[in-house]
Structure formats: structure tokens, C-alpha cells
Scaffold this motif. Sequence first.
Motif, PDB file in Angstrom:
ATOM      1  N   TRP A   6      51.544  36.379  80.597  1.00  0.00           N
ATOM      2  CA  TRP A   6      51.828  36.956  79.280  1.00  0.00           C
ATOM      3  C   TRP A   6      50.850  36.455  78.216  1.00  0.00           C
ATOM      4  O   TRP A   6      50.922  36.898  77.062  1.00  0.00           O
ATOM      5  N   SER A   7      49.949  35.557  78.580  1.00  0.00           N
ATOM      6  CA  SER A   7      49.026  34.995  77.602  1.00  0.00           C
ATOM      7  C   SER A   7      48.165  36.092  76.966  1.00  0.00           C
ATOM      8  O   SER A   7      47.640  36.970  77.662  1.00  0.00           O
ATOM      9  N   GLY A   8      48.055  36.054  75.663  1.00  0.00           N
ATOM     10  CA  GLY A   8      47.267  37.047  74.943  1.00  0.00           C
ATOM     11  C   GLY A   8      48.002  38.339  74.675  1.00  0.00           C
ATOM     12  O   GLY A   8      47.465  39.228  74.002  1.00  0.00           O
ATOM     13  N   ARG A   9      49.231  38.445  75.179  1.00  0.00           N
ATOM     14  CA  ARG A   9      50.016  39.650  74.926  1.00  0.00           C
ATOM     15  C   ARG A   9      50.950  39.416  73.744  1.00  0.00           C
ATOM     16  O   ARG A   9      51.093  38.299  73.249  1.00  0.00           O
ATOM     17  N   VAL A  10      51.573  40.476  73.276  1.00  0.00           N
ATOM     18  CA  VAL A  10      52.261  40.441  71.982  1.00  0.00           C
ATOM     19  C   VAL A  10      53.773  40.307  72.149  1.00  0.00           C
ATOM     20  O   VAL A  10      54.397  41.080  72.892  1.00  0.00           O
ATOM     21  N   ALA A  11      54.336  39.331  71.448  1.00  0.00           N
ATOM     22  CA  ALA A  11      55.783  39.122  71.450  1.00  0.00           C
ATOM     23  C   ALA A  11      56.313  39.230  70.027  1.00  0.00           C
ATOM     24  O   ALA A  11      55.700  38.733  69.079  1.00  0.00           O
ATOM     25  N   VAL A  12      57.465  39.859  69.891  1.00  0.00           N
ATOM     26  CA  VAL A  12      58.152  39.967  68.597  1.00  0.00           C
ATOM     27  C   VAL A  12      59.482  39.241  68.705  1.00  0.00           C
ATOM     28  O   VAL A  12      60.242  39.455  69.655  1.00  0.00           O
ATOM     29  N   VAL A  13      59.754  38.385  67.736  1.00  0.00           N
ATOM     30  CA  VAL A  13      61.010  37.639  67.684  1.00  0.00           C
ATOM     31  C   VAL A  13      61.715  37.976  66.377  1.00  0.00           C
ATOM     32  O   VAL A  13      61.174  37.739  65.297  1.00  0.00           O
TER      33      VAL A  13
END
Length: 259
Positions: A6-13
Motif C-alpha cells: 500500500w506504500s505510496g497509495r492514498v488513504a482517507v481517514v
Amino acid sequence: MTISRWSGRVAVVTGASAGIGAATAIELAKNGLITIGLARRVEKIEELRSQLTSDQQKNFHAMKCDVSVEAEIVRTFSDIVKKFGGIDVLINNAAFMTLTKLIDLENSSEFQKVFEVNVFGVINCTREFVKSIRERNAEGHVIHINSILGHVMPFYLEHPTFGVYSASKFAVTALAEQHRQEFIKEKLNIKVTSLSPGFVATEMLGNIMKLSKEQIEKYLEKYPHLLPKDIADAIIYLLSTPQNVLVTELTIRPMNESS
């Protein structure tokens, strides 16, 4: 345990200004995800930068969004997609609790806010997340921060009522399974997990129960509890599972929690 894929991918919290959301946003950024924390108190998210190294801070972003307002969700998620190219991980953490009783007079506005955040916020954020996945034919993982109160109704004579909070979390349990079924039917490569903690020591305790710092300390001495970092670590674990493994429900309770 690694989440390097998942490195470099986008997460929304969502609800990232404090508690579980803040701890989760920090851990995701530390693990190399481009992390966008959403909250009404965006300045509180910005303050979290001090817990990150200079390199990690490049992965950390704050955006103002009230998840009880559908139009704000649609606009914010659209802005994220435009700026970062898409969303790969969604942590539906934002929650609202009131101790208003079902039998109290003039309780409708409080109860409406609970469902706007805890239920419709989850529905609307997940819908916009799925839109981003569909457009890119990508894989994704959505984690609904549920609660043990979404599965059982403990009865504490000495504790204030949970009002409709538990009902809203029971709804999240059903939503997680409905999402799983729809993802299968639509052939979407998206995992969905319902993560249900027991009692977690967050600032919600003081805000909702109107306790002083000293009273909170005494309360926590009395009741076994988890820390926000414990839940953030569980989220890292969920993201570390192989693509062929789906954890549909993860319940985490503090040792010796009685009910």
C-alpha cells in the motif's frame, strides 16, 4: 507485519482530529501511505504533524470535512481524487455519541445527528470511495470503525444511557455485510472490514460525560480499556493481510472487560 504493497497509495481517514482517527492517520503516514485526514477541526489534524519525521510529513495531509453533510463529502472526495489521483483505502472512523435517552423529550435533533454521522456518513463516504475504485479498476480496502455496541447491548445500572449510539453501530454491522455482498455482485476488488473495539480511552469520554481530567483518570482506573494506538495497530494488521484473505469482522476488547 508489513503493508508495503500500500506504500505510496492514498488513504482517507474520517474523524482524524483525535482519538482513533488521529492515531490511525499517524500510523498510515508512517507506513508510507499518502494519508488524508478529514475532520471539522482541521487545525487539530495539522497539529499531528509534529509526531512525524520530515519525510513522513510529506505523506500527511489535512482537509476539512463534516461527514454529516453529504455535499461536503462529495466535494471533498472529488477534490482528493483530483489532487492525488484516487483513493485506495478508506477508514470510516468519524462518530458522534449523545447520552440523550430515547424517552427524553425533544430528543430528535440529537438522534438525527448520530445517524447522520455514524450511518449516513459511512454510506456516503463509502459510495464516493467506490466511485474512485471503479474509475481506475483498482483494488481497495474500506474499514468501518464499528463498536462492541454494534453487536451487544450491555446493561450498566451505574452508566449513562447509550441512547441511539448502539442502534447506529448495529446499523454499521449490517452495512459492512451489505457492502461485502454488493462488492461481490459488482465484481469490485474491494475488501470491507467491520472493526469493533471494546472500550477505548479517547477524548469522547470527557466531551460526552462532561468529566474533568481527574475524573477521567479515576474512570479509566476503574474500567479496563484500549488505547487509540491499539486500534491503529489493528488497522495496520488488516491492511497487511494477503489479497486472498478477507477479515470481515475483527473484535478487539481490553483484557478483563466484563460485559
